[in-house]
Design a protein around this motif. Structure first.
Motif, mmCIF file in Angstrom:
data_model
loop_
_atom_site.group_PDB
_atom_site.id
_atom_site.type_symbol
_atom_site.label_atom_id
_atom_site.label_comp_id
_atom_site.label_asym_id
_atom_site.label_seq_id
_atom_site.Cartn_x
_atom_site.Cartn_y
_atom_site.Cartn_z
ATOM 1 N N LEU A 151 -73.640 147.223 14.735
ATOM 2 C CA LEU A 151 -75.002 147.300 15.245
ATOM 3 C C LEU A 151 -75.579 145.892 15.389
ATOM 4 N N ALA A 152 -76.590 145.771 16.234
ATOM 5 C CA ALA A 152 -77.161 144.465 16.523
ATOM 6 C C ALA A 152 -77.823 143.826 15.303
ATOM 7 N N ALA A 153 -78.557 144.617 14.513
ATOM 8 C CA ALA A 153 -79.428 144.056 13.476
ATOM 9 C C ALA A 153 -78.703 143.118 12.510
ATOM 10 N N PRO A 154 -77.599 143.526 11.873
ATOM 11 C CA PRO A 154 -76.960 142.608 10.923
ATOM 12 C C PRO A 154 -76.358 141.371 11.594
ATOM 13 N N VAL A 155 -75.843 141.542 12.786
ATOM 14 C CA VAL A 155 -75.257 140.405 13.501
ATOM 15 C C VAL A 155 -76.334 139.383 13.837
ATOM 16 N N LEU A 156 -77.432 139.850 14.396
ATOM 17 C CA LEU A 156 -78.507 138.939 14.792
ATOM 18 C C LEU A 156 -79.173 138.298 13.579
ATOM 19 N N ALA A 157 -79.279 139.050 12.486
ATOM 20 C CA ALA A 157 -79.845 138.469 11.255
ATOM 21 C C ALA A 157 -78.956 137.348 10.729
ATOM 22 N N ASP A 158 -77.649 137.537 10.781
ATOM 23 C CA ASP A 158 -76.732 136.500 10.312
ATOM 24 C C ASP A 158 -76.817 135.251 11.194
ATOM 25 N N ILE A 159 -76.984 135.446 12.491
ATOM 26 C CA ILE A 159 -77.085 134.309 13.407
ATOM 27 C C ILE A 159 -78.364 133.519 13.132
ATOM 28 N N GLU A 160 -79.462 134.216 12.909
ATOM 29 C CA GLU A 160 -80.713 133.517 12.598
ATOM 30 C C GLU A 160 -80.612 132.772 11.262
ATOM 31 N N ALA A 161 -79.934 133.370 10.305
ATOM 32 C CA ALA A 161 -79.745 132.693 9.018
ATOM 33 C C ALA A 161 -78.903 131.432 9.189
ATOM 34 N N ALA A 162 -77.890 131.503 10.046
ATOM 35 C CA ALA A 162 -77.059 130.326 10.312
ATOM 36 C C ALA A 162 -77.871 129.228 10.989
ATOM 37 N N PHE A 163 -78.743 129.628 11.908
ATOM 38 C CA PHE A 163 -79.593 128.642 12.580
ATOM 39 C C PHE A 163 -80.482 127.921 11.567
ATOM 40 N N THR A 164 -81.053 128.678 10.650
ATOM 41 C CA THR A 164 -81.906 128.076 9.623
ATOM 42 C C THR A 164 -81.130 127.106 8.754
ATOM 43 N N ARG A 165 -79.898 127.451 8.397
ATOM 44 C CA ARG A 165 -79.078 126.564 7.570
ATOM 45 C C ARG A 165 -78.739 125.250 8.278
ATOM 46 N N HIS A 166 -78.521 125.352 9.594
ATOM 47 C CA HIS A 166 -78.027 124.207 10.344
ATOM 48 C C HIS A 166 -79.125 123.438 11.089
ATOM 49 N N HIS A 167 -80.376 123.842 10.882
ATOM 50 C CA HIS A 167 -81.466 123.186 11.621
ATOM 51 C C HIS A 167 -82.619 122.891 10.681
#
Length: 374
Positions: free
Chosen positions: A352-368
């Motif tokens: 499903l979209a929700a966990p995938v998109l949440a993980d991507i946003e978390a990665a963005f926060t870590r790397h930015h």
């Protein structure tokens, strides 16, 4: 008198090296210098640490997501210290789409736009009579012909961003990666296109996908893939603008710029050569004649250039003009790698979209770092 000698690094594809190597042999001596160009593979071009390259090379061909990393490591000389303000102002008006703007970061320019590219549509002329104009038409075509997404390496994230841009017009939130509604819509569309053809080519980079179409393999179309003019000349691959969504064409800029490292001794001879590479003679004639993709709008609009290369330029230039930029902050490259891997896994596993998109946003926060330029 000894000529100034420089060593440069570009990427190992004819579009990346032939014009530069030919210019080093035929043009650089007239400018009073010598240049030797080394090559590294596409994967190295996409991900190798820029500071390491800048320590070893005077001139580096790079893509715009590397500029934040380069600025953080202070390893490049700003181009506004190499070329004068008038030359850059003229280039800003004449470069197609955001080609020059993509290398402006933290108030300075960090590369000259040598080559222009964006994700466009590629298809087999014998299998697709009229290329689809919208994402709805792409999905319909995929129900009756093999249509593959470009998802290898960093391209899962790039495809995702291009699809989102077709729903948002390319606008991105200031301190997050994606607009939630656009992200869900883009993920759903990509999930619908992650069928047999996509799964069979999950590890193929853009060059391999274009080779597959050119070789007559069982592949009718790739709706978003970085355009390579090399495949258009003999009609083996046809190209068209990227598919449109509710906000129009959505595509993420690629292309390359030539940057000057801090180790490089900038001379008038080097300035003359770089100015020539950006000039009309190189961009309209020399670069296209050596399988390169020029960055000047006038070259993309030149009927002779377009005709010589199978109509590639007229078929895709609207996409270049509408292209959006990727994140460019320090950390953009590892984020792109992580986001692509997560998208690829989610699509292949039917998540499903929700966990995938949440993980991507978390990665963005870590790397930015919050509040820094993207």
């Amino acid at each position: 008198m000894t000529r100034p000698a420089y060593r440069g690094l570009t990427w190992d594809h004819p579009r990346g090296y032939r014009a530069l190597e030919a210019a080093a042999q035929a043009i650089a001596p007239d400018h009073g210098l010598s240049i030797t160009w080394d090559r590294h593979p596409l994967e190295g071009f996409e991900s190798h640490p820029i500071a390491d390259l800048a320590a070893r090379y005077d001139l580096i061909v790079l893509d715009h997501p590397h500029v934040g990393e380069a600025v953080a490591h202070d390893c490049l000389t700003p181009i506004d210290e190499v070329m004068d303000a008038g030359e850059l102002a003229a280039l800003d008006k004449s470069a197609i789409g955001p080609s020059l703007a993509s290398y402006r970061y933290a108030g300075r320019h960090w590369a000259l736009p040598l080559d222009a590219a964006s994700q466009v549509m590629a298809y087999a002329p014998g299998r697709v009579e009229t290329p689809p104009a919208t994402w709805e038409e792409v999905v319909e075509l995929a129900s009756r012909a093999p249509v593959a997404l470009s998802l290898a390496g960093p391209h899962a994230a790039l495809t995702f961003q291009s699809v989102m841009a077709s729903f948002t017009g390319g606008a991105r939130p200031q301190d997050s990666f994606a607009d939630p509604a656009a992200a869900r819509e883009a993920y759903a569309l990509m999930a619908a296109l992650t069928g047999e053809a996509t799964r069979a080519r999950i590890d193929q980079n853009p060059i391999a996908l274009l080779e597959a179409i050119a070789g007559g393999e069982d592949l009718a179309m790739v709706p978003l893939v970085y355009g390579y003019v090399n495949y258009a000349r003999h009609g083996r691959v046809a190209f068209a603008d990227a598919p449109r969504g509710a906000a129009g064409i959505g595509s993420i800029l690629g292309g390359t710029g030539v940057a000057v490292s801090r180790r490089c001794a900038v001379t008038d001879e080097l300035r003359a050569h770089l100015a020539w590479l950006m000039g009309a003679d190189a961009q309209h004639r020399f670069i296209p004649a050596h399988e390169g993709q020029p960055a000047l709008r006038s070259a993309w609009n030149d009927p002779a250039v377009d005709h010589a290369w199978g109509g590639f330029y007229s078929a895709t230039r609207a996409t270049l003009e509408a292209a959006s930029l990727r994140p460019r902050h320090d950390g953009a490259i590892p984020f792109q790698t992580e986001a692509s891997a997560r998208l690829r896994a989610g699509l292949l596993n039917g998540e499903l979209a929700a966990p995938v998109l949440a993980d991507i946003e978390a990665a963005f926060t870590r790397h930015h770092a919050k509040g820094t330029e993207t």
